[in-house]
Design an enzyme around this catalytic site. Structure first.
Site, mmCIF file in Angstrom:
data_model
loop_
_atom_site.group_PDB
_atom_site.id
_atom_site.type_symbol
_atom_site.label_atom_id
_atom_site.label_comp_id
_atom_site.label_asym_id
_atom_site.label_seq_id
_atom_site.Cartn_x
_atom_site.Cartn_y
_atom_site.Cartn_z
ATOM 1 N N GLU A 143 2.040 3.339 3.085
ATOM 2 C CA GLU A 143 2.111 3.050 3.815
ATOM 3 C C GLU A 143 4.000 2.692 4.035
ATOM 4 O O GLU A 143 4.613 1.876 4.111
ATOM 5 C CB GLU A 143 2.077 1.454 3.839
ATOM 6 C CG GLU A 143 0.143 1.795 4.406
ATOM 7 C CD GLU A 143 -0.574 0.519 4.615
ATOM 8 O OE1 GLU A 143 -0.278 -0.422 4.608
ATOM 9 O OE2 GLU A 143 -1.890 0.617 4.759
ATOM 10 N N GLU A 185 0.124 -5.336 11.052
ATOM 11 C CA GLU A 185 -0.047 -3.256 10.923
ATOM 12 C C GLU A 185 0.735 -2.978 11.955
ATOM 13 O O GLU A 185 0.900 -2.679 12.601
ATOM 14 C CB GLU A 185 -1.419 -3.595 11.197
ATOM 15 C CG GLU A 185 -2.327 -3.668 10.317
ATOM 16 C CD GLU A 185 -2.606 -3.476 8.971
ATOM 17 O OE1 GLU A 185 -2.316 -2.591 9.017
ATOM 18 O OE2 GLU A 185 -3.495 -4.397 7.934
ATOM 19 N N HIS A 223 2.193 -3.879 7.415
ATOM 20 C CA HIS A 223 1.657 -2.662 6.452
ATOM 21 C C HIS A 223 1.395 -1.895 7.677
ATOM 22 O O HIS A 223 2.526 -2.110 8.522
ATOM 23 C CB HIS A 223 0.191 -3.097 6.086
ATOM 24 C CG HIS A 223 -0.029 -4.219 5.094
ATOM 25 N ND1 HIS A 223 -1.109 -3.356 3.914
ATOM 26 C CD2 HIS A 223 -0.020 -5.111 4.862
ATOM 27 C CE1 HIS A 223 -0.914 -4.604 2.859
ATOM 28 N NE2 HIS A 223 -0.437 -5.358 3.240
ATOM 29 N N HIS A 227 0.545 -1.237 0.303
ATOM 30 C CA HIS A 227 0.002 0.245 -0.250
ATOM 31 C C HIS A 227 0.967 1.068 -0.103
ATOM 32 O O HIS A 227 1.832 1.400 0.878
ATOM 33 C CB HIS A 227 -0.203 0.119 0.985
ATOM 34 C CG HIS A 227 -2.457 -1.039 0.992
ATOM 35 N ND1 HIS A 227 -2.341 -1.783 1.695
ATOM 36 C CD2 HIS A 227 -2.445 -1.209 0.132
ATOM 37 C CE1 HIS A 227 -3.521 -2.161 1.675
ATOM 38 N NE2 HIS A 227 -3.788 -2.313 0.319
#
Ligand SMILES: [Zn+2]
Length: 396
Positions: free
Chosen positions: A165, A366, A307, A162
């Site tokens: 990110e 994450e 991420h 992404h």
């Protein structure tokens, strides 16, 4: 740095002389037959650079070697043809210097060109790593893979699926650099002797899956049409791309994988945009295709996709994950403080597809907490927590 073989030298002798793990020297010289060296052949010694030094009044090679904490023969090797008894003032010699500092400075605006420069610097200093392109982005940027290690356990880490990110890229690059420093200097990383990890695992990394998207977020729209106008259109007329996750065609690469792709599409936008549009079919985008082909070719034992944000680790997919996934995520959680989450209402991600097709452990990690793109002020804290996960992904 390069040295040139003299009669009777062996790689084992070099490993003693430079205090360098023999396997790293062997792997830095893949074209060479380790047991058949011949005089004049070039040998690359990883983890060292040659520094220029000019002879001053009163210098002897022995004293120079002593003051740089090197064996005399290291200087003789680095300076073939030198006569130690006839040094003259101002004479230029090369002094091998052990690299103990990071080449990667991750805590900055870290775009594609910086990553490519850093990878090529790492490749020069640590020739035992292997770098190759796995494919090209829509805009023709080659997506590099960096491999470290000799082992049968194949582990994969990727970052920047992404665009906004992108901080995950310098975090992963910093880990690669610290792993390499630990290997060449035989220093422990978090108390861990990494030479064992090198022997037992092959770490495959793709530090920037989505280079075009990252460039868009960091440097603004591409110079060329039609993409220059098109991304603004996809972004509903806004030139603020801080919310952009997709590739340059407005396709979310982590919604591109054939794992209940239709269900993911049903709940997501049907047109290109900054996020969540999964394309017109699975694996329509070159970046996603490159990742799928790499994953099939390498046959990984486990994958971790990095991420931001949330300090959570997703580890399940439709109960298809093996029982060991839970053991692993508990260790990742222990070393990072991040919260394990088994499943969320989301499909078609890279780790979903990996779990579904291989029935092996796959994780989405994450990193950090806040609003993407996370500020660089979080870099050090994120790195400290991620480091535990990077290492556990290898030793588990
Ligand atoms: Zn993400």
């Amino acid at each position: 740095m390069d040295i040139f073989v003299r009669r009777g030298d062996t790689l084992w002798y070099y490993s003693q002389l430079f205090h360098m793990n023999l396997q790293l020297i062997i792997d830095s010289n893949r074209g060479l037959q380790p047991n058949q060296l011949s005089a004049g052949q070039r040998v690359r010694i990883p983890g060292f650079v040659a520094q220029d030094y000019r002879i001053r009044q009163g210098d002897t090679l022995w004293a120079i070697a002593h003051s740089w904490n090197l064996q005399l023969d290291v200087l003789l090797l680095a300076n073939p043809g030198i006569n130690p008894n006839q040094l003259y003032i101002g004479q230029a010699i090369r002094v091998p210097l052990r690299i103990t500092w990071r080449l990667v400075q991750g805590k900055q605006h870290y775009d594609y060109s910086r990553m490519m420069r850093d990878i090529s610097r790492l490749e020069t200093v640590y020739p035992f790593i292997r770098v190759s392109g796995i494919g090209n982005s829509v805009l023709g940027n080659e997506i590099p893979e960096v491999l470290i290690g000799n082992g049968t356990k194949r582990v994969h880490y990727n970052a920047s699926f992404h665009a906004n990110e992108w901080i995950t890229t310098p975090v992963l690059m910093t880990f690669l650099n610290d792993y390499l420093l630990s290997l060449t200097n035989q220093t422990a990383l978090r108390g861990l002797a990494t030479n064992r990890l090198y022997q037992q695992t092959t770490l495959s990394t793709v530090p920037m899956v989505n280079p075009d998207g990252v460039s868009l977020v960091l440097n603004g729209p591409p110079a060329t049409e039609p993409w220059r106008s098109r991304v603004v259109e996809f972004n509903k007329g806004s030139t603020d791309f801080s919310g952009w996750k997709a590739n340059i065609r407005g396709v979310d690469l982590n919604d591109q994988f054939p794992a209940r792709w239709e269900d993911e599409r049903a709940r997501n936008p049907k047109v290109p945009g900054p996020r969540d549009y999964g394309g017109e079919r699975p694996l329509s985008e070159p970046e996603a295709i490159a990742m799928a082909e790499l994953t099939r070719r390498r046959d990984y034992a486990r994958v971790l996709a990095f991420h931001t944000q949330g300090e959570e680790i997703y580890w399940g997919y439709e109960n298809m994950e093996p029982p060991v996934s839970e053991t692993m995520v508990n260790e990742f959680s222990r070393v990072s403080g991040y919260r394990p989450v088994k499943t969320i209402e989301s499909w078609a991600g890279y780790k979903d597809w990996f779990i579904q097709d291989w029935r092996r452990p796959g994780f989405t990690v994450e990193l950090g907490r806040g609003v993407n793109p996370l500020p660089l002020t979080q870099f050090d804290e994120i790195y400290q927590k991620a480091l535990g996960i990077f290492l556990a992904g290898l030793y588990l």
